[in-house]
Design an enzyme around this catalytic site. Sequence first.
Site, PDB file in Angstrom:
ATOM      1  N   CYS A 107       0.839  -1.207   0.000  1.00  8.79           N
ATOM      2  CA  CYS A 107       0.000   0.000   0.000  1.00  8.79           C
ATOM      3  C   CYS A 107       0.869   1.250   0.000  1.00  8.79           C
ATOM      4  CB  CYS A 107      -0.919   0.005   1.224  1.00  8.79           C
ATOM      5  SG  CYS A 107      -1.999   1.454   1.282  1.00  8.79           S
ATOM      6  N   GLY A 164      -0.448  -5.545 -11.985  1.00 10.12           N
ATOM      7  CA  GLY A 164      -0.098  -4.317 -12.702  1.00 10.12           C
ATOM      8  C   GLY A 164      -0.282  -4.451 -14.198  1.00 10.12           C
TER       9      GLY A 164
END
Length: 454
Positions: A100, A201
């Site tokens: 995060c 991603g």
Amino acid sequence: MEFWRDKLKGAKFVLAPMVEGSELAWRMLARQHGADLCYTPMWHGQVFCKDPKYRAEALASCPDDRPLIVQFCSNDPDIFTEAAALAQDHCEAVDLNLGCPQAIAKRGNYGAFLQDEWQLLHDMVRKASSTVKVPITCKIRVFEDIRRTVDYARMLEGAGASLLTVHGRTREQKGPLTGLANWSYIKEVRQSVSVPMFANGNIQSLADVLRCIEETGVQGIMSAEGHLHNPAIFEGVNPPVYEMAEEYLTLVKEYPCATSIVRGHIFKLMHHVLALPENFDVRYEIAKAQELSNFESSVKKIRERYEKHATGIEKYSQPNDLPFDVWLCQPYVRMPPDEYLKKLKEANEANKNGEGIKRSNDEDGPPELSKKKQKVLERNPRKKFERKKLPLCSKCLNPKGLKCGFFLCKSCCRSKCYQEELDCPGHRILVKTRRNMAREHANDKTDASPYQEV
């Protein structure tokens, strides 16, 4: 690999952990459309240990919600181990969030902001993996240095991590600076560790999923933002947004969640269609919705407006350059970081020169109204927005205070008052008055004798 094959059923398509994004209703939607494995949202380890109500919310599940990985953020080996032990009977594994990059993670010192504290992370993974009965996994981001990224992954593997998820972006790649994930870093890590790996991603379609597996050699692909905009991404289809929204709302009835979470999902599902001026009324309804029936009504309106086009009854002129029809689920593409930085630079230069940036394609035409003002205009077509030209501060380009006796903005006025010991009633800055009161109080203390008669 045995853990991945047996416990996780050889999971290939994975729903990412997302705060207010991967709750039970959304996980069930994902499983109905191809997801093999789901993560819970990230939960705060310390709060999870101390608050039974928070813990019950975090562990909300059902028999069909498996395999499941529960994710925590933590920066303490004892707390992380305790949280993992409390969750171990409700999942196949416990994940430590080391990816995060948000500001709240920086303030709390967890997530990607722990990636430089290797000894702490080693202790956390080592203690938890040797204490709890389910495997410990880690979700990480890459470093700028590829060798450091590999060493980082090897350290976590050596500490006892049974699976790694590698997000191919650095800690700094977030928000408007997100950019593209680097799959070559993921490939290098895959070739350097023996535990199973998921990649994260640049996943916007099933083609991306298959290409990433081929290029990196990972066991599975995790999708976050791509899945929020198209829950059927792992099926390789782009269904109408209203169908996905209706299916999700049906699941919410069975697995209730907060209204704010529902609103967020509906907005992301219908991002492109709600961005059209013709649907601003529905967008406003969703923003104000408080009941599930309100969301259902709004979704029904979108269905009524676009189903006739989807079925070919009426032709539709696509208003933009989207890859699919506007009513279909499709990826949200961010502005490239270079373009964002260029616009930001132009805005800063315009502000320095006292100019505003026009929100219109026609540089000589009037600026467009903001979305907020457009909504006001829809409710009251006769409303006129006149921009008042306020006099400027004599020291900077900010508007001066209308009641300021020094003809300054509040910031400049405060500096002047502190430096010259002045009062400004217009800004309610009373430096001179308060300093005089402080002096009088100090003089009273000096004059008073320490040997007063009782």
